[in-house]
Structure formats: structure tokens, C-alpha cells
Scaffold this motif. Structure first.
Motif, PDB file in Angstrom:
ATOM      1  N   ILE A  82     -19.160 -17.315 -16.955  1.00  9.84           N
ATOM      2  CA  ILE A  82     -17.825 -17.792 -16.585  1.00  9.84           C
ATOM      3  C   ILE A  82     -17.629 -17.631 -15.080  1.00  9.84           C
ATOM      4  CG2 ILE A  82     -15.341 -17.489 -16.906  1.00  9.84           C
ATOM      5  CD1 ILE A  82     -15.984 -16.300 -19.684  1.00  9.84           C
ATOM      6  N   LEU A  83     -17.252 -18.714 -14.420  1.00 10.90           N
ATOM      7  CA  LEU A  83     -16.978 -18.692 -12.981  1.00 10.90           C
ATOM      8  C   LEU A  83     -15.544 -19.145 -12.764  1.00 10.90           C
ATOM      9  CD1 LEU A  83     -20.269 -20.378 -11.666  1.00 10.90           C
ATOM     10  CD2 LEU A  83     -19.865 -17.991 -12.262  1.00 10.90           C
ATOM     11  N   LEU A 135     -20.549 -19.721  -3.487  1.00  7.10           N
ATOM     12  CA  LEU A 135     -20.285 -21.022  -2.888  1.00  7.10           C
ATOM     13  C   LEU A 135     -18.857 -21.472  -3.174  1.00  7.10           C
ATOM     14  CD1 LEU A 135     -21.697 -23.249  -1.270  1.00  7.10           C
ATOM     15  CD2 LEU A 135     -22.401 -24.281  -3.423  1.00  7.10           C
ATOM     16  N   MET A 136     -18.395 -21.232  -4.393  1.00  9.83           N
ATOM     17  CA  MET A 136     -17.028 -21.587  -4.759  1.00  9.83           C
ATOM     18  C   MET A 136     -16.026 -20.857  -3.882  1.00  9.83           C
ATOM     19  SD  MET A 136     -17.594 -21.545  -8.913  1.00  9.83           S
ATOM     20  CE  MET A 136     -15.862 -21.553  -9.322  1.00  9.83           C
ATOM     21  N   ARG A 137     -16.313 -19.591  -3.585  1.00  6.15           N
ATOM     22  CA  ARG A 137     -15.406 -18.799  -2.757  1.00  6.15           C
ATOM     23  C   ARG A 137     -15.453 -19.230  -1.291  1.00  6.15           C
ATOM     24  NH1 ARG A 137     -13.002 -14.116  -4.566  1.00  6.15           N
ATOM     25  NH2 ARG A 137     -12.222 -14.548  -6.653  1.00  6.15           N
ATOM     26  N   SER A 138     -16.640 -19.564  -0.809  1.00  9.08           N
ATOM     27  CA  SER A 138     -16.780 -19.910   0.609  1.00  9.08           C
ATOM     28  C   SER A 138     -16.276 -21.307   0.929  1.00  9.08           C
ATOM     29  CB  SER A 138     -18.242 -19.786   1.044  1.00  9.08           C
ATOM     30  OG  SER A 138     -19.051 -20.748   0.388  1.00  9.08           O
ATOM     31  N   LYS A 139     -16.461 -22.234   0.003  1.00  8.12           N
ATOM     32  CA  LYS A 139     -16.051 -23.624   0.244  1.00  8.12           C
ATOM     33  C   LYS A 139     -14.576 -23.839  -0.070  1.00  8.12           C
ATOM     34  CE  LYS A 139     -19.918 -25.463   1.612  1.00  8.12           C
ATOM     35  NZ  LYS A 139     -20.046 -26.119   2.932  1.00  8.12           N
ATOM     36  N   GLY A 140     -14.103 -23.186  -1.103  1.00  8.86           N
ATOM     37  CA  GLY A 140     -12.711 -23.369  -1.496  1.00  8.86           C
ATOM     38  C   GLY A 140     -12.501 -24.678  -2.234  1.00  8.86           C
ATOM     39  N   ASN A 141     -11.584 -24.669  -3.202  1.00  8.12           N
ATOM     40  CA  ASN A 141     -11.201 -25.867  -3.962  1.00  8.12           C
ATOM     41  C   ASN A 141     -12.313 -26.445  -4.828  1.00  8.12           C
ATOM     42  OD1 ASN A 141      -8.505 -25.938  -3.032  1.00  8.12           O
ATOM     43  ND2 ASN A 141      -9.179 -26.903  -1.131  1.00  8.12           N
ATOM     44  N   ILE A 142     -13.388 -25.694  -5.053  1.00  3.24           N
ATOM     45  CA  ILE A 142     -14.384 -26.099  -6.041  1.00  3.24           C
ATOM     46  C   ILE A 142     -13.863 -25.630  -7.398  1.00  3.24           C
ATOM     47  CG2 ILE A 142     -16.738 -25.805  -6.869  1.00  3.24           C
ATOM     48  CD1 ILE A 142     -17.620 -25.400  -3.979  1.00  3.24           C
ATOM     49  N   PRO A 143     -13.763 -26.505  -8.377  1.00  5.65           N
ATOM     50  CA  PRO A 143     -13.121 -26.139  -9.649  1.00  5.65           C
ATOM     51  C   PRO A 143     -13.838 -25.003 -10.374  1.00  5.65           C
ATOM     52  CG  PRO A 143     -13.401 -28.514  -9.475  1.00  5.65           C
ATOM     53  CD  PRO A 143     -14.181 -27.915  -8.357  1.00  5.65           C
ATOM     54  N   LYS A 200     -11.105 -35.269  -0.703  1.00  7.00           N
ATOM     55  CA  LYS A 200     -10.785 -34.367   0.391  1.00  7.00           C
ATOM     56  C   LYS A 200     -10.808 -32.917  -0.079  1.00  7.00           C
ATOM     57  CE  LYS A 200      -8.044 -37.624   3.136  1.00  7.00           C
ATOM     58  NZ  LYS A 200      -6.707 -37.957   3.660  1.00  7.00           N
ATOM     59  N   GLU A 201     -10.419 -32.692  -1.337  1.00  4.84           N
ATOM     60  CA  GLU A 201     -10.455 -31.346  -1.876  1.00  4.84           C
ATOM     61  C   GLU A 201     -11.891 -30.845  -1.974  1.00  4.84           C
ATOM     62  OE1 GLU A 201      -8.567 -30.844  -5.588  1.00  4.84           O
ATOM     63  OE2 GLU A 201      -6.543 -31.073  -4.829  1.00  4.84           O
ATOM     64  N   TYR A 202     -12.795 -31.686  -2.466  1.00  2.00           N
ATOM     65  CA  TYR A 202     -14.165 -31.257  -2.706  1.00  2.00           C
ATOM     66  C   TYR A 202     -14.933 -31.075  -1.401  1.00  2.00           C
ATOM     67  CZ  TYR A 202     -13.932 -31.885  -7.728  1.00  2.00           C
ATOM     68  OH  TYR A 202     -13.618 -31.758  -9.047  1.00  2.00           O
ATOM     69  N   GLY A 203     -14.592 -31.835  -0.374  1.00  2.00           N
ATOM     70  CA  GLY A 203     -15.284 -31.704   0.904  1.00  2.00           C
ATOM     71  C   GLY A 203     -16.688 -32.245   0.828  1.00  2.00           C
ATOM     72  N   THR A 204     -17.634 -31.509   1.428  1.00  2.00           N
ATOM     73  CA  THR A 204     -19.010 -31.986   1.531  1.00  2.00           C
ATOM     74  C   THR A 204     -19.725 -31.930   0.194  1.00  2.00           C
ATOM     75  OG1 THR A 204     -19.727 -29.780   2.156  1.00  2.00           O
ATOM     76  CG2 THR A 204     -19.144 -31.291   3.947  1.00  2.00           C
ATOM     77  N   ASN A 205     -20.915 -32.465   0.199  1.00  2.00           N
ATOM     78  CA  ASN A 205     -21.729 -32.531  -1.007  1.00  2.00           C
ATOM     79  C   ASN A 205     -22.356 -31.165  -1.279  1.00  2.00           C
ATOM     80  OD1 ASN A 205     -23.260 -33.370  -3.110  1.00  2.00           O
ATOM     81  ND2 ASN A 205     -24.510 -34.805  -1.961  1.00  2.00           N
ATOM     82  N   TYR A 206     -21.551 -30.223  -1.730  1.00  2.00           N
ATOM     83  CA  TYR A 206     -21.988 -28.835  -1.824  1.00  2.00           C
ATOM     84  C   TYR A 206     -23.073 -28.615  -2.878  1.00  2.00           C
ATOM     85  CZ  TYR A 206     -19.179 -28.360  -6.082  1.00  2.00           C
ATOM     86  OH  TYR A 206     -18.679 -28.504  -7.347  1.00  2.00           O
ATOM     87  N   PHE A 207     -23.048 -29.378  -3.962  1.00  2.00           N
ATOM     88  CA  PHE A 207     -23.979 -29.117  -5.061  1.00  2.00           C
ATOM     89  C   PHE A 207     -25.417 -29.408  -4.640  1.00  2.00           C
ATOM     90  CE2 PHE A 207     -25.992 -30.200  -9.225  1.00  2.00           C
ATOM     91  CZ  PHE A 207     -25.813 -28.969  -9.834  1.00  2.00           C
ATOM     92  N   ILE A 208     -25.633 -30.550  -4.000  1.00  2.00           N
ATOM     93  CA  ILE A 208     -26.973 -30.927  -3.562  1.00  2.00           C
ATOM     94  C   ILE A 208     -27.381 -30.183  -2.298  1.00  2.00           C
ATOM     95  CG2 ILE A 208     -28.312 -32.839  -2.564  1.00  2.00           C
ATOM     96  CD1 ILE A 208     -27.060 -34.686  -4.580  1.00  2.00           C
TER      97      ILE A 208
END
Length: 341
Positions: free
Chosen positions: A16-17, A94-102, A190-198
Motif C-alpha cells: 500500500i502506497l 518518488l511519490m513524495r518527491s514529485k508530489g501529486n502522484i496518486p 499539469k498535476e502529473y508533471g513529467t514522465n516520472y514512471f519511465i
């Protein structure tokens, strides 16, 4: 492209994240693969592997924890519990550093295929579902509908972000398969920002394969015909038929050869295709067979026609008749039965 048909799940684990928590909730036990759970995971794997947006990718040369620990598992040097926990920690950071990742559950699956072992990682974003709530109001039964925000995607739902990391071989055309669907709404982008997953999580680069080229060629060519020949139905139909014949009968597509059938539009077509696909590529026959199994036509914006390739090519059932004014008639023949839908 390698189309995976044999899927045998050996083990799976979920963590769980939650962005509202101080850290990830890490599971210390693998999932019990009951028949229902096995089918749930199997269908997600199968659906994602068949998705048109699944792409080949290769890891970059930079140091990457996800790559390293994934290969530890695939090479039998570590177990799924340890590996999946580290994968979950990396995603949570990554979720904490990028912000707004669900918030999500991270599902990690070890499975084998006809191409060897794979490690699957699924970012399972929560979906809003609804349930009833029964309460007593003044001694009477009251029932309300209340939203639930922590539901997992059902086996029939589409997952936006997942990867299948392949065991290492000396002939790897790719290291992993990746699906990274982006929200199309501007505000959400705009919420997701850059292509963080890849870029940030997996640390990989997309590799163009035959299916990508075939798909992009078909889409771009159709787009070109719609743009330049929207007032000439006869020529548009002729070009579409010739393009279909090349896709069905040729093993390779050479853009210069296709441009030669575009007549006065050759140079415009060549320019149009430069950013869409490679100049020469091998046709992905399975993709073509799937896409051309049904020919779907939008006629003058208010008529939709869906017809099999076989019926479309059979003049005893369907025929395109050219008119002197540049228009065409589409004739459905020898109808013996029909139903209204």
C-alpha cells in the motif's frame, strides 16, 4: 513484436502506497493465489500485454535500483518479498518527491512465458466505487449511497502504468515492456508533471518496434488521406485499398514506395511521414490482421459502417461504385436477414 501467449503466475505480492501515510505499508507475505485471485491477476497481465500502448524499452546505462533488484529476482539471487518491498519504497519516495502522484497499491508479480521469466510491476491507482450504508434514523432504517475511494481496478479495468521486466539473454531486443498512459485532460497533465514512471522510476528509454511503426504508419496515412483527399472520395478509396493491399501482402513497407501511389501528393506525403514512422520497417502481421479484421467507416459524419475485411472484398456482398461527379456509392447487396440494434 513478441506476442506473449503463455502466462504462468508463480507468485505475487501487494503493498500500500498512501500519500497520507508517513511511509509505505509493506506486506511481509506473498498473496495466496486462490483461483479467484489468480484469475484477477492473470486478466490484468493479459489485458496489459494486449494493450496497443504497451511499448518496448531498454534500461539506460545509469545506475538504477529498480533495474538492479529486478534482475536479482529474475536471476534467482533474491526473493519476491524483499524485491517487491524495495520496489514499493522506491515508488513511495518518488511519490513524495514529485508530489501529486496518486496513491495506489503496488502489485508485483513473478511469472513465466514462452519467452522466459518476467517480473511484472503494476501501479494500481485507486478507483472511486460506491456502496450502500445502513443506519438507524429515528428508529427507522435509512439507506444511503456512500463513495469508497480505496477500490482496486477490476480485472476488466485498464491500468495506466505497468511494466514487464524480462530475464536477461544475449539477444534481448528489449529489456522491458512498458505502459505509461497519461491523462488527456490538461489540468490533470499539469498535476502529473513529467514522465516520472519511465524516466525516474524505471530509468529506461522507449525502443521503436515493428508494431509501433505499423500502427503509426496506418494512423498517419489515414490522417493524410483525410486531410488532402477529403473532397475526392474516389481517389481516397483507391488509395486506402492500395495501402491495405501493401499491408496484407508485403512483409516490409518502404515509405518511398507508398508515396509513389500518392500521385500529386507524393512530396507532401513524404514530409508528413517523416515524424511518424521509420522510412523502412517490417510489417507487424498480427497487428494488421487485428486492425483490418473489421473495416470501420464514418460516412459523411452521420453514418457508421462496420464490415469484415472478407465481406468488404466480396462484391457479391458489398461494392463501392464510382460516380461521374467524384462521389461514390456504397452498396450492400443480397441481404437475406438483418436486425436492428
Amino acid at each position: 513484436m513478441e506476442y506473449i501467449n503463455e502466462i504462468n503466475i508463480s507468485e505475487a505480492i501487494i503493498h500500500i502506497l498512501d500519500n497520507n501515510s508517513e511511509g509505505p505499508v509493506l506486506n511481509k507475505y506473498s498473496l495466496e493465489l486462490t483461483e479467484e485471485v489468480y484469475i484477477f491477476i492473470f486478466k490484468h497481465i493479459q489485458r496489459c500485454l494486449r494493450d496497443e500502448e504497451l511499448r518496448y524499452a531498454k534500461f539506460t546505462e545509469e545506475k538504477n535500483i529498480v533495474k538492479e533488484i529486478a534482475y536479482e529476482y529474475l536471476n534467482g539471487e533474491n526473493n519476491l518479498i524483499n524485491v517487491s518491498q524495495e520496489l514499493a519504497k522506491q515508488m513511495f519516495r518518488l511519490m513524495r518527491s514529485k508530489g501529486n502522484i496518486p496513491s495506489c497499491d503496488l502489485l508485483t508479480v513473478g511469472f513465466t512465458t514462452e519467452y522466459g521469466p518476467f517480473l511484472g510491476i503494476f501501479k494500481m491507482d485507486y478507483i472511486k466505487s460506491y456502496m450502500h450504508n445502513v443506519e438507524s434514523i429515528n428508529g427507522e432504517v435509512g439507506i444511503n449511497i456512500v463513495p469508497q475511494h480505496m477500490g482496486l481496478p477490476s480485472s476488466g479495468a485498464k491500468i495506466k502504468k505497468c511494466t514487464f521486466i524480462k530475464g536477461t539473454t544475449t539477444t534481448n531486443e528489449y529489456d522491458l515492456l512498458v505502459m505509461d498512459k497519461q491523462n488527456k485532460k490538461i489540468s490533470e497533465e499539469k498535476e502529473y508533471g513529467t514522465n516520472y514512471f519511465i524516466d525516474n522510476y524505471l530509468g529506461c528509454k522507449i525502443v521503436i518496434n515493428d508494431r509501433d511503426n505499423t500502427k503509426n504508419f496506418m494512423r498517419a496515412t489515414e490522417g493524410f488521406i483525410q486531410r488532402y483527399l477529403n473532397e475526392d472520395a474516389i481517389k481516397a478509396e483507391m488509395l486506402r485499398e492500395q495501402v491495405r493491399e501493401k499491408l496484407i501482402n508485403k512483409d516490409n513497407i518502404i515509405i518511398e514506395d507508398v508515396a509513389s501511389i500518392m500521385c500529386d501528393y507524393k512530396e507532401s506525403y513524404l514530409l508528413h511521414m517523416t515524424t511518424n514512422c521509420e522510412n523502412e520497417f517490417e510489417v507487424d502481421k498480427k497487428y494488421v490482421e487485428k486492425k483490418l479484421k473489421k473495416i470501420k467507416l464514418k460516412v459523411d459524419r452521420d453514418i457508421d459502417i462496420s464490415i469484415s475485411q472478407e465481406a468488404y472484398s466480396d462484391q457479391s456482398k458489398f461494392e463501392v461504385i464510382k460516380n461521374d461527379d467524384g462521389s461514390i456509392n456504397m452498396v450492400i447487396k443480397n441481404i437475406q436477414n438483418y436486425v436492428e440494434k
